[in-house]
Design an enzyme around this catalytic site. Structure first.
Site, PDB file in Angstrom:
ATOM      1  N   SER A 145      -7.854   0.867   3.369  1.00 35.34           N
ATOM      2  CA  SER A 145      -8.229   0.582   1.981  1.00 35.34           C
ATOM      3  C   SER A 145      -9.409  -0.441   2.276  1.00 35.34           C
ATOM      4  O   SER A 145      -9.617  -1.229   3.153  1.00 35.34           O
ATOM      5  CB  SER A 145      -6.864  -0.230   1.115  1.00 35.34           C
ATOM      6  OG  SER A 145      -7.507  -0.908   0.046  1.00 35.34           O
ATOM      7  N   SER A 146     -10.402  -0.613   1.040  1.00 33.36           N
ATOM      8  CA  SER A 146     -11.421  -1.516   0.781  1.00 33.36           C
ATOM      9  C   SER A 146     -10.936  -2.629   0.046  1.00 33.36           C
ATOM     10  O   SER A 146     -11.727  -3.757  -0.144  1.00 33.36           O
ATOM     11  CB  SER A 146     -12.631  -0.917   0.278  1.00 33.36           C
ATOM     12  OG  SER A 146     -12.881   0.098   1.169  1.00 33.36           O
ATOM     13  N   ASN A 164      -6.412   4.375  -6.986  1.00 38.09           N
ATOM     14  CA  ASN A 164      -7.405   4.990  -6.203  1.00 38.09           C
ATOM     15  C   ASN A 164      -8.424   5.481  -7.284  1.00 38.09           C
ATOM     16  O   ASN A 164      -9.233   4.567  -7.904  1.00 38.09           O
ATOM     17  CB  ASN A 164      -7.144   6.006  -5.193  1.00 38.09           C
ATOM     18  CG  ASN A 164      -8.411   6.431  -4.380  1.00 38.09           C
ATOM     19  OD1 ASN A 164      -9.174   5.464  -4.172  1.00 38.09           O
ATOM     20  ND2 ASN A 164      -8.439   7.393  -3.562  1.00 38.09           N
ATOM     21  N   THR A 179      -4.255  -0.665  -7.025  1.00 38.40           N
ATOM     22  CA  THR A 179      -4.783   0.758  -7.467  1.00 38.40           C
ATOM     23  C   THR A 179      -4.159   1.764  -7.545  1.00 38.40           C
ATOM     24  O   THR A 179      -3.024   1.999  -7.068  1.00 38.40           O
ATOM     25  CB  THR A 179      -5.817   0.940  -6.406  1.00 38.40           C
ATOM     26  OG1 THR A 179      -6.877   1.890  -6.741  1.00 38.40           O
ATOM     27  CG2 THR A 179      -5.161   1.197  -5.024  1.00 38.40           C
ATOM     28  N   GLY A 185     -13.655   0.655  -5.223  1.00 38.00           N
ATOM     29  CA  GLY A 185     -13.771   1.567  -4.046  1.00 38.00           C
ATOM     30  C   GLY A 185     -14.739   0.901  -2.905  1.00 38.00           C
ATOM     31  O   GLY A 185     -14.178  -0.174  -2.375  1.00 38.00           O
ATOM     32  N   ARG A 204       0.937  -1.208  -0.121  1.00 35.47           N
ATOM     33  CA  ARG A 204       0.050   0.073   0.030  1.00 35.47           C
ATOM     34  C   ARG A 204       0.945   1.460  -0.080  1.00 35.47           C
ATOM     35  O   ARG A 204       1.931   1.411   0.634  1.00 35.47           O
ATOM     36  CB  ARG A 204      -0.768  -0.003   1.270  1.00 35.47           C
ATOM     37  CG  ARG A 204      -1.843   1.189   1.433  1.00 35.47           C
ATOM     38  CD  ARG A 204      -2.925   0.966   0.291  1.00 35.47           C
ATOM     39  NE  ARG A 204      -4.141   1.759   0.913  1.00 35.47           N
ATOM     40  CZ  ARG A 204      -5.071   2.481  -0.003  1.00 35.47           C
ATOM     41  NH1 ARG A 204      -4.693   2.341  -1.567  1.00 35.47           N
ATOM     42  NH2 ARG A 204      -6.118   3.096   0.309  1.00 35.47           N
ATOM     43  N   THR A 253      -9.874   0.748  -9.536  1.00 32.47           N
ATOM     44  CA  THR A 253      -8.560  -0.213  -8.865  1.00 32.47           C
ATOM     45  C   THR A 253      -8.812  -1.335  -9.884  1.00 32.47           C
ATOM     46  O   THR A 253      -9.517  -1.550 -10.677  1.00 32.47           O
ATOM     47  CB  THR A 253      -9.149  -0.666  -7.217  1.00 32.47           C
ATOM     48  OG1 THR A 253      -9.389   0.608  -6.655  1.00 32.47           O
ATOM     49  CG2 THR A 253      -8.269  -1.713  -6.917  1.00 32.47           C
TER      50      THR A 253
END
Length: 559
Positions: A441-442, A390, A388, A463, A94, A370
């Protein structure tokens, strides 16, 4: 090294049919990704004797060329791997907040959030992690030479490829934004309108990839590429420095794992909220006979939406970077806690989200663009990677001279606790901005096994809808016994606590189901497509059944 006829493949897939057949299967290995050319690159690496991690590196680099909306060098993500013998590894690559980031950097003098400051332009970018994460994965789990994995992406960048209709449309929507937020000319906004089939070459990106091929992670975080990135920051008012790039390290983290109806579910832990939230959702609905309710029936949707609103309330309060915040993971996944969360569930009536609050625990000791790819190799090794920028094309900033887009992941922090981000997600102190911190993050890359054997590899962009899309696809396979392609194509729905609405795709609910849900007190809102699920299911006979989402240019390949 075997060479791919990439130009021929590009021309073949520029106008590909969609969706793929529901009965497609491969006896040995499978790759499903967001672009046909990337899937074909992954297949070729597997045929050359590479394993699933090798193919993941090659697919990722190819996506950075042919799928610039989300494929990336300037972003980050998560990798979940399950080896054929059952060993599990997860890598957190990340993005991180630069050292010069500050808690209130996106607020005005009155303390109000400046809407686009964390979304567009140079200041929206976090320190990229993709190249470092892939290099770490390859160093530990790869088998083929690194250079062999990067070369197909170089060929695509330097020889060119034609745009698909969806890619041309996506570019056309961003042309004005590109011109507004970039400091140098760029190939992506060099035309007034793109058409399907237009050929594009990316020489700057090709040179960057060559440095990565020859020098590994140093080719990105040091030398000419790092110089170009820092110079871009200086021209555009960004804050990423050479020291930020040199300091970046991916992290090997423990997987989040649990069980659902006899299946082992393996996913990513914080700073991804996906793994914890996914297991919470599955365990909350497990006591209910959802198969008897029927796919997307009012009873099934009601149950799943009620679980979702409770889980997203927990997400907002408790989840963040575990290196900076004491995430109460054990309490959130405790079976008694999850049972207690559902005691207020009424099978006949919706709960108002204003009546739902996050669970309370004693203080512990001590990101909509993503992309996802799922890979299973001939030995039974599996990799799920969600990566991603984003938003679509991230911050819409192309690094001059290096040819890649920067992320806008800083928007995934809580710019101000209690104020929603661009996806409508609320955050709290757990996800406040701090230098060196990874934003929540998801992303939910997931692998399922049953009786010690691989069952499913799944993930998606989208998202805030990522978690619920993965959730629904697991339920589609485990409970409703769909084939994989039908599962990923099935219309989806989503609830995220606030706003208090069930969002749904066209065709998700019959008129009768809509009426029943509204009578229960649910607020319904139709919206556009949710995510692009790419998945592989292992059939009882051992064949691999892929699912490539028809919402995009996604494509399954294998042998």
């Amino acid at each position: 090294m075997k060479k791919l006829p990439l130009l021929a493949l590009a021309l073949l897939f520029a106008c590909k049919p969609s969706p793929q057949p529901t009965n497609l299967s491969f006896p040995h290995a499978a790759v499903v990704s967001a672009h046909p050319l990337a899937s074909e690159v992954g297949k070729a690496i597997l045929q050359q004797g590479g394993n699933a991690v090798d193919a993941a590196v090659a697919v990722h680099m190819a996506l950075a060329v042919v799928f610039p909306q989300a494929g990336n060098l300037g972003g980050g993500g998560f990798l979940v791997s399950r080896q054929a013998g059952g060993a599990v590894h997860t890598i957190d690559f990340r993005e991180k907040a630069p050292a010069a980031a500050s808690r209130d950097m996106y607020l005005d003098s009155l303390g109000n959030v400046i809407a686009e400051k964390s979304w567009l332009g140079h200041l929206a970018a976090g320190v990229p992690g993709s190249v470092a994460g892939l290099a770490a994965a390859h160093d530990s789990l790869g088998s083929l030479p690194w250079a062999q994995l990067i070369q197909p992406a170089i060929d695509l960048a330097k020889k060119g490829f034609p745009l698909t209709a969806k890619e041309a449309s996506a570019l056309n929507e961003k042309l004005d934004i590109f011109r507004q937020h970039n400091t140098r000319p760029g190939i992506w906004w060099s035309k007034d309108k793109w058409q399907a089939g237009d050929s594009i070459t990316l020489p700057d990106l090709g040179l960057t990839l060559e440095l990565i091929r020859d020098q590994g992670r140093r080719g990105f975080y040091e030398g000419p590429v790092a110089d170009s990135l820092v110079a871009e920051m200086a021209r555009g008012g960004g804050i990423i420095t050479k020291e930020d790039l040199l300091a970046y390290q991916p992290v090997w983290r423990p997987a989040v794992a649990g069980h659902y109806r006899g299946c082992e579910v393996i996913s990513m832990g914080p700073p991804s909220s996906g793994g914890i939230a996914l297991l919470q959702l599955l365990k909350m609905i497990e006591p209910f006979p959802i198969r008897e309710y029927g796919h997307n029936s009012a009873r099934a949707v009601h149950l799943m939406a009620e679980a979702e609103r409770r889980v997203y309330a927990d997400r907002a309060a408790h989840l963040g970077d575990p290196d900076f915040w004491p995430v109460p993971q054990g309490q959130l996944l405790d079976s008694m806690y999850l049972q207690q969360r559902m005691t207020s569930f009424d099978p006949e009536k919706a709960t108002e989200s204003t009546d739902i609050f996050a669970g309370e625990f004693p203080q512990a000791e001590g990101s909509e663009e993503t992309t996802h790819y799922s890979i299973v190799d001939a030995q039974g090794n599996a990799v799920a990677v969600t990566t991603t920028l984003n938003g679509g094309y991230g911050a819409c900033v192309l690094v001059g001279g290096a040819g890649f887009f920067l992320n806008n992941e800083m928007d995934d922090f809580s710019a101000k606790p209690g104020v929603p981000n661009s996806y409508g997600l609320l955050g709290a102190e757990a996800n406040a901005i701090e230098p060196g911190k990874r934003m929540l993050s998801s992303m939910t890359p997931a692998i399922l096994a049953k009786d010690g054997k691989l069952l499913m590899v799944v993930g998606t962009p989208g998202g805030s809808t990522i978690i619920t899309s993965v959730f629904q696809n697991i339920v589609n396979i485990v409970d409703f016994e769909m084939d994989m392609q039908a599962s990923v194509a099935a219309p989806r729905f989503h609830h995220q606590w606030l706003p208090d609405e069930i969002f749904f795709e066209e065709g998700a609910f019959s008129p009768e189901t809509r009426a029943s849900l509204e009578a229960m007190g649910h607020h319904l809102q139709q919206r556009g497509p949710m995510g692009r699920v790419d998945a592989v299911r292992i059939l009882p006979d051992g064949d691999l059944q892929p699912g490539a989402d028809p919402r995009g240019d996604d494509w399954s390949s294998g042998y």
